[in-house]
Design an enzyme around this catalytic site. Structure first.
Site, short mmCIF file in Angstrom:
data_model
loop_
_atom_site.label_atom_id
_atom_site.label_comp_id
_atom_site.label_asym_id
_atom_site.label_seq_id
_atom_site.Cartn_x
_atom_site.Cartn_y
_atom_site.Cartn_z
N TYR A 110 -1.71 -1.17 10.76
CA TYR A 110 -1.87 -1.84 9.45
C TYR A 110 -0.82 -1.40 8.47
CZ TYR A 110 -3.68 -1.77 4.92
OH TYR A 110 -3.72 -1.99 3.52
N LYS B 272 2.29 -3.86 6.59
CA LYS B 272 2.68 -3.97 5.14
C LYS B 272 4.25 -3.62 5.04
CE LYS B 272 -1.13 -4.54 3.33
NZ LYS B 272 -1.29 -6.01 2.82
N SER C 30 0.91 -1.41 -0.05
CA SER C 30 0.08 0.00 0.08
C SER C 30 0.86 1.31 0.00
CB SER C 30 -1.13 0.03 1.34
OG SER C 30 -1.46 1.27 1.55
P1 NAD Z 1 -10.44 -7.40 1.35
O1 NAD Z 1 -10.82 -7.28 2.93
O2 NAD Z 1 -11.73 -7.21 0.70
O3 NAD Z 1 -9.93 -8.69 0.79
C1 NAD Z 1 -8.79 -9.49 1.83
C2 NAD Z 1 -9.42 -10.97 1.72
O4 NAD Z 1 -8.57 -11.65 2.63
C3 NAD Z 1 -10.59 -11.14 2.48
O5 NAD Z 1 -11.41 -11.85 1.64
C4 NAD Z 1 -10.58 -11.77 3.74
O6 NAD Z 1 -11.43 -12.40 4.26
C5 NAD Z 1 -9.21 -12.42 3.44
N1 NAD Z 1 -8.27 -12.78 4.71
C6 NAD Z 1 -8.00 -11.78 5.63
N2 NAD Z 1 -7.15 -12.42 6.47
C7 NAD Z 1 -7.04 -13.84 5.88
C8 NAD Z 1 -6.48 -15.17 6.55
N3 NAD Z 1 -5.79 -15.02 7.65
N4 NAD Z 1 -6.61 -16.17 5.91
C9 NAD Z 1 -7.27 -16.10 4.73
N5 NAD Z 1 -7.94 -15.20 4.04
C10 NAD Z 1 -7.85 -13.75 5.07
O7 NAD Z 1 -9.49 -6.22 0.91
P2 NAD Z 1 -9.11 -5.66 -0.50
O8 NAD Z 1 -9.33 -3.97 -0.65
O9 NAD Z 1 -9.44 -6.65 -1.52
O10 NAD Z 1 -7.54 -5.68 -0.14
C11 NAD Z 1 -6.77 -7.05 -0.42
C12 NAD Z 1 -5.13 -6.53 -0.09
O11 NAD Z 1 -4.90 -5.22 -0.70
C13 NAD Z 1 -5.19 -6.35 1.42
O12 NAD Z 1 -3.91 -7.05 1.76
C14 NAD Z 1 -5.08 -5.05 1.58
O13 NAD Z 1 -4.45 -4.53 2.71
C15 NAD Z 1 -4.01 -4.41 0.20
N6 NAD Z 1 -4.60 -3.12 0.13
C16 NAD Z 1 -5.97 -2.61 -0.07
C17 NAD Z 1 -6.14 -1.41 -0.65
C18 NAD Z 1 -7.71 -0.83 -0.48
O14 NAD Z 1 -7.99 0.19 -0.39
N7 NAD Z 1 -8.55 -1.58 -0.81
C19 NAD Z 1 -5.20 -0.25 -0.47
C20 NAD Z 1 -3.98 -0.80 -0.35
C21 NAD Z 1 -3.57 -2.12 -0.17
C1 UD1 Z 2 -6.83 4.88 3.87
C2 UD1 Z 2 -5.87 4.34 4.83
C3 UD1 Z 2 -4.77 3.57 4.34
C4 UD1 Z 2 -5.28 2.55 3.33
C5 UD1 Z 2 -6.52 3.00 2.46
C6 UD1 Z 2 -6.86 2.01 1.67
C7 UD1 Z 2 -5.95 6.00 6.57
C8 UD1 Z 2 -5.39 7.35 7.37
N1 UD1 Z 2 -5.27 5.62 5.76
O1 UD1 Z 2 -6.18 5.65 2.99
O2 UD1 Z 2 -3.84 3.11 5.30
O3 UD1 Z 2 -4.53 1.78 2.62
O4 UD1 Z 2 -7.55 3.62 3.20
O5 UD1 Z 2 -7.85 1.20 2.35
O6 UD1 Z 2 -7.06 5.84 7.19
N2 UD1 Z 2 -12.60 11.18 3.45
C9 UD1 Z 2 -13.27 11.92 3.90
N3 UD1 Z 2 -14.43 11.28 4.20
C10 UD1 Z 2 -14.74 10.10 4.67
C11 UD1 Z 2 -13.77 9.19 4.28
C12 UD1 Z 2 -12.55 9.86 3.71
O7 UD1 Z 2 -13.54 13.25 3.71
O8 UD1 Z 2 -15.85 9.46 5.16
C13 UD1 Z 2 -11.25 11.77 2.81
C14 UD1 Z 2 -9.89 11.44 3.57
O9 UD1 Z 2 -9.72 12.35 4.64
C15 UD1 Z 2 -9.06 11.40 2.53
C16 UD1 Z 2 -9.47 10.90 1.33
O10 UD1 Z 2 -11.28 11.22 1.62
O11 UD1 Z 2 -8.51 12.87 2.01
C17 UD1 Z 2 -9.65 9.07 1.07
O12 UD1 Z 2 -9.96 8.63 2.25
P1 UD1 Z 2 -9.79 7.00 2.27
O13 UD1 Z 2 -10.72 6.36 1.12
O14 UD1 Z 2 -9.93 6.59 3.84
O15 UD1 Z 2 -8.23 6.67 1.85
P2 UD1 Z 2 -6.92 7.17 2.53
O16 UD1 Z 2 -7.04 7.92 3.61
O17 UD1 Z 2 -6.14 7.81 1.45
#
Ligand code: NAD
Ligand code: UD1
Length: 337
Positions: free
Chosen positions: A150, A154, A124
């Site tokens: 969290y 990572k 991330s």
């Molecule tokens: P998500 O929660 O939808 O998917 C993660 C999946 O992993 C889920 O289906 C959950 O059930 C499974 N899981 C968690 N722990 C487990 C375990 N111990 N054993 C087996 N399964 C397990 O999240 P996502 O948004 O699809 O994210 C996927 C990956 O990308 C994650 O590692 C997340 O940290 C990373 N990531 C997501 C975002 C985002 O904004 N969505 C941003 C940056 C990084």
């Molecule tokens: C957040 C997490 C980050 C994670 C990412 C994806 C924090 C500080 N960071 O990033 O670690 O990898 O999500 O899951 O939580 N916002 C509003 N109102 C809302 C929600 C968000 O104003 O109800 C604003 C936030 O202040 C930010 C932007 O929208 O400026 C995006 O927010 P968000 O979607 O939560 O993502 P990040 O904060 O970038």
């Protein structure tokens, strides 16, 4: 290739599954469904008309993971599984480290036992903490100012992968640093399905647009940005999925790290305006206090992925809003509908 997706039932995993199948790969999924439903995989099967082998296994369960590797001949792993709530990680850091770091160690151990050397890891942009430069490139320092367990989990996993690859030259690892994934599959059949109140912006905005919530709380308007609200690099989840395909195709010895973003930032107000325009709905908002731990701006330098993976994000913010809105209208309560 036969590819194992850990966490493949989740938001990014399910979208990547569609693109992998359409590119001709065979899939095996491990997920404990702690934050997802098997319905997402059934819908992926419906979209692609292909079967997915699913194992409901906790990645922290060594013998369960071994069983999967011994029953399937895995060529490569994409490791999505992880817990991702910033807030929950602050309240329960041990669980986050155990689940995210602990299960990655088990995965690496079993991969070594079965001679699997190809790995793509979901990292991330949060590892950049407070970005020291914008756009932020892969060479920027990581770890400074990470505000949550969290995010630190990572960063720790990235370090572990680097150490593992130094000790085992056969390992081929791509670390993908996602910026802000949004959007849904164009079919409206799969999308992001938050279990509780969404903490990310897009799912919240979408629930306001459909009337499930009253208004969007905008976290602060005092940032040094064009309109004072936070700026992020929102990337369509299908573009992100394609980034995984390219990373798999270009795997090579050692660890390669790539930003996956669009290279352009949008403010919170711009996102709300785009969603309102695309959905044709009014989206009430209120400016409230800034959320602690938020940075003012984050957007990616995407040159490395372009140069080495021949990958760029193609979809726009409007495309993503349109796709989220279609998913929201067709599935007002997500996979529970
Ligand atoms: P998500 O929660 O939808 O998917 C993660 C999946 O992993 C889920 O289906 C959950 O059930 C499974 N899981 C968690 N722990 C487990 C375990 N111990 N054993 C087996 N399964 C397990 O999240 P996502 O948004 O699809 O994210 C996927 C990956 O990308 C994650 O590692 C997340 O940290 C990373 N990531 C997501 C975002 C985002 O904004 N969505 C941003 C940056 C990084
Ligand atoms: C957040 C997490 C980050 C994670 C990412 C994806 C924090 C500080 N960071 O990033 O670690 O990898 O999500 O899951 O939580 N916002 C509003 N109102 C809302 C929600 C968000 O104003 O109800 C604003 C936030 O202040 C930010 C932007 O929208 O400026 C995006 O927010 P968000 O979607 O939560 O993502 P990040 O904060 O970038």
């Amino acid at each position: 290739m036969k590819i194992l997706l850990t966490g493949g039932a989740g938001y990014i995993g399910s979208h990547t599954a569609v693109e992998l199948i359409e590119a001709g790969h065979e899939l095996v999924v491990i997920d404990n469904l702690s934050n997802s439903s098997v319905k997402s995989l059934r819908r992926v099967e419906a979209i692609t008309q292909r079967d997915i082998v699913f194992h409901r296994v906790n990645l922290a369960d060594l013998s369960g993971v071994r069983e999967v590797f011994s029953s399937e001949s895995i060529d490569a792993v994409i490791h999505f599984a992880g817990l991702k709530s910033v807030n929950t990680s602050l309240r329960d850091p041990i669980r986050y480290y155990q689940n995210n770091v602990g299960s990655t160690l088990i995965l690496l151990q079993v991969m070594a036992e079965f001679g699997v050397h190809k790995l793509v890891f979901s990292s991330s942009a949060t590892v950049y903490g407070i970005p020291q430069e914008l756009p932020v490139s892969e060479t920027a320092g990581v770890g400074f100012g990470i505000t949550s367990p969290y995010g630190r989990s990572k960063s720790m996993i990235e370090q572990i992968l680097t150490d593992a690859s130094l000790a085992e030259p056969k390992l081929q690892i791509a670390i993908l640093r996602y910026f802000n994934p949004i959007g849904a599959h164009v079919s409206g059949r799969i999308g992001e399905d938050p279990r509780n109140t969404p903490s990310n912006l897009l799912p919240y905005v979408s629930q306001v647009a459909i009337g499930l919530r009253k208004k969007v709380a905008v976290y602060g308007q005092q940032y040094p940005t064009t309109d004072g609200t936070g700026v992020r690099d929102y990337i369509h989840v299908v573009d992100l999925a394609h980034g995984h395909l390219r990373a798999l195709d270009h795997l090579r010895s050692g660890v390669s790290t790539y930003n996956l973003g669009t290279g352009r930032g949008y403010s919170v107000l711009e996102v709300i305006e785009a969603f309102s325009r695309v959905s044709g709905r009014d989206i009430p908002l209120e400016i409230v206090a800034a959320r602690s731990g938020d940075v003012a701006m984050s957007f990616a330098d995407v040159e490395k992925a372009k140069r080495e993976l021949a990958w760029v994000a193609e979809r726009t913010l409007d495309d993503a809003c349109r796709d989220v809105w279609r998913w929201q209208l067709q599935n007002p309560r997500g996979y529970d509908d």
